[in-house]
Each structure stands twice: as structure tokens, then as C-alpha cells.
Design an enzyme around this catalytic site. Structure first.
Site, short mmCIF file in Angstrom:
data_model
loop_
_atom_site.label_atom_id
_atom_site.label_comp_id
_atom_site.label_asym_id
_atom_site.label_seq_id
_atom_site.Cartn_x
_atom_site.Cartn_y
_atom_site.Cartn_z
N LYS A 151 -2.28 -1.60 -3.77
CA LYS A 151 -3.05 -0.39 -3.56
C LYS A 151 -2.12 0.86 -3.70
O LYS A 151 -1.21 0.99 -3.03
CB LYS A 151 -4.05 -0.56 -2.29
N LYS A 163 0.81 -1.34 -0.05
CA LYS A 163 -0.12 -0.01 0.13
C LYS A 163 0.72 1.19 -0.07
O LYS A 163 1.55 1.36 0.93
CB LYS A 163 -0.77 0.18 1.33
#
Length: 325
Positions: free
Chosen positions: A247, A194
Site C-alpha cells: 500500500k 505500507k
């Protein structure tokens, strides 16, 4: 005489193109994010995310019916509490907004796969993903609270827990807690990779989770780094992750391919709020064909190696896939 090579022969008509198609996007690949908020009568659209709303428990069923009609098989839940504190206690409250939403969904749609985001940022008064002391986000002190949050979600009926905080060791802490409480069968979908991305802006508006000081660069990944993603993913897999995630999705498709080529686990991507907002804004101005751009983008994520795509376009994309493109 030189023979002309003619790849166009296989593009001559729609049936032939479909027969030789290398990758196919399916509705079963899609996960729809839902924001559940405390209160009543809420169906509050997020200004930067047209079509995406905060729902209270009494209005959530109508959106769940849309999910059901679209044929989307999974949702991921984010909570918007009425009150916050320094310890993010609403995250692990057994009667918290996400826990209530999970129970409601499982009562009404028991076959709908419910994934819960496990993090403290939506529940902390300072907006960070962990406990804070002296302006510093504490790693190890945060882990028991994340594990407690995951356990609370699972007890409410969650099928999958998805830690998004990026604290070191959180997958191991959650796995140990779930296993010790008899939930060895519950998978962990880790936000393994992330990035500290500018693409999250609209989400923070939707969830009210913007940091009140500083930023998240001390714990989320630095965007220029690709090789580091291999280390992060390997650590989460070693700790017990069952699914790993990248992400955001669109600016990191090279990272998605890197993970696909190196790890056999199911791979998820998050087509995040900023990516959604850009498409919506351009489509509203007639600058692009929303349907074709969305399906092309999601298919690109699948081609890069994603098995699961979390996307705010899920319901629209499911309808378009039924019609064919």
C-alpha cells in the site's frame, strides 16, 4: 529476403485478443472498502472521494445491497467513532462501531467475506497508529491493544483481520492472541509493506484519522526504499501472516512485482484514496475515460502480481467487467 515479424496478427480481432490475453481481472479479485460511523441516518459523502460515503448502521444495508448486486465478494471495514481518546479504546470495544457493523453484515449477508482493518489511528485523539508518550509512538506497548482489537473483531464475526499500523511484531502478537483464544483458523492479511504516502489524504478525511502532530514516517516505510519491502514482508510471513499487502498500489507496482517474485503467499494491493480521487477528478472534467482508465489500472495491478485488489472502484469495476471492455 527479410521476413517481417508481425505481432499484430494476434491483435486482429476482439475474439483473438481475448484468446491470447495474458492476464484477466475478475470481480472475485476485488475488495470494497466501507466506512462505518456512529450515529443514525448517515450517508455522508466524502468531498474528495465522489461516490464514497460514511454510513451509519441504519443506512449501511442499502450499500451492502449494492455490493451484493454487483457480485463483489468481500469488503474491508473502517470505523469512524463518535469519541476518541489517547488509548484508542474504541478500537477494541466489543460494542464498537466496527464490531457492530460486522455483526450486522454477518446477519444479513453471511457469505460476504468481512475483512477488518486493525489499527488505532481512527480511534486515538492524537491520530497516530499506536500509543504516544512524550511525542513518540510506542511500539511494544501498542501490540497488546492491536491484538485485543483483532480478537474483538473476530469474536464479532470477522473472517479476516488486517493490521495496518506498521508496528514491529504486531503480526506475531495478533497470531498469538487469536490462537490462544481458539481462532487458529482466522487468516491475517498484513499491511506488510505500507509506505508513508501522500496518497492517503482523502482517506484521512473520510476516517478523521490525520495525525494531530508530526507524521507517520517513523513507522511507515520511506517511499524511496524497495529492498526494505523484502525484509518487511519476510518478517510478517515469519510471524504468521497468511496474505501480505503493498500500500499504495499504483506508485509501487515495482514493489508488488518484487514481492511476487520472492514470496509464494497471496499478495494484496490497496488502490488507495488518492489514486481514486485523481481518476474521479479527471473524469469529472472529461480529461479521461473513467471506465477504461479504471479497468486498465486494476489490470496493471493484477499483471504486476496482485491476487487481491482493495479498491474504491470495486462496484463500478464489477459492473464494467460484466459488460466487457
Amino acid at each position: 529476403m527479410t521476413t517481417v515479424k508481425r505481432p499484430r496478427r494476434l491483435r486482429e480481432n476482439a475474439v483473438l485478443r481475448r484468446m491470447v490475453q495474458e492476464h484477466e481481472l475478475h470481480t472475485s479479485d476485488l475488495v470494497y472498502p466501507l466506512f462505518v460511523a456512529e450515529g443514525s441516518g448517515l450517508r455522508r459523502e466524502v468531498p474528495s472521494m465522489p461516490g464514497i460515503c460514511n454510513y451509519s448502521l441504519d443506512t449501511l444495508p442499502e450499500e451492502l445491497e449494492r455490493v451484493n448486486r454487483a457480485g463483489v465478494l468481500a469488503v474491508i471495514l473502517f470505523g469512524v467513532p463518535a469519541a476518541k481518546d489517547e488509548k484508542g479504546s474504541g478500537a477494541y470495544d466489543d460494542n464498537g462501531i466496527v464490531q457492530q457493523a460486522v455483526r450486522l453484515i454477518k446477519q444479513q449477508y453471511p457469505d460476504l467475506l468481512v475483512i477488518t482493518d486493525v489499527c488505532l489511528c481512527e480511534y486515538t485523539s492524537h491520530g497516530h497508529c499506536g500509543l504516544v508518550q512524550g511525542g513518540r509512538v510506542l511500539n511494544d506497548n501498542t501490540l497488546p491493544l492491536l491484538a485485543r482489537t483483532a480478537l474483538s473483531h473476530v469474536r464479532a464475526g470477522a473472517d479476516v483481520v488486517a493490521p495496518s499500523d506498521m508496528m514491529d511484531g504486531r503480526v506475531a502478537a495478533i497470531r498469538a492472541k487469536l490462537d490462544s483464544e481458539g481462532f487458529q483458523h482466522i487468516p491475517i492479511m498484513s499491511y506488510a509493506v505500507k509506505y508513508a504516502s501522500a496518497y492517503y489524504g482523502p482517506f484521512r478525511e473520510a476516517a478523521g484519522s490525520a495525525p494531530q502532530f508530526g507524521d507517520r514516517r517513523s513507522y511507515q516505510m520511506d517511499p524511496p526504499n524497495g529492498r526494505e519491502a523484502l525484509r518487511e514482508a519476510a518478517l510478517d510471513i515469519e510471524e504468521g501472516a497468511d496474505i501480505i499487502m503493498v500500500k499504495p498500489a499504483l506508485p509501487y507496482l515495482d514493489v508488488v512485482r518484487l514481492l511476487r517474485d520472492n514470496f509464494p503467499l497471496p499478495l494484496a494491493v490497496y488502490n488507495v484514496s488518492g489514486e481514486y480521487a485523481m481518476v474521479k477528478a479527471a473524469a469529472a472534467r472529461g480529461w479521461l475515460d473513467e471506465r477504461r482508465v479504471v479497468l486498465e489500472t486494476l489490470t496493471g495491478m493484477k499483471r504486476a502480481g496482485a491476487d487481491i485488489i482493495i479498491t474504491y472502484h470495486a462496484l463500478d469495476a464489477a459492473g464494467w467487467l460484466k459488460e466487457g471492455w
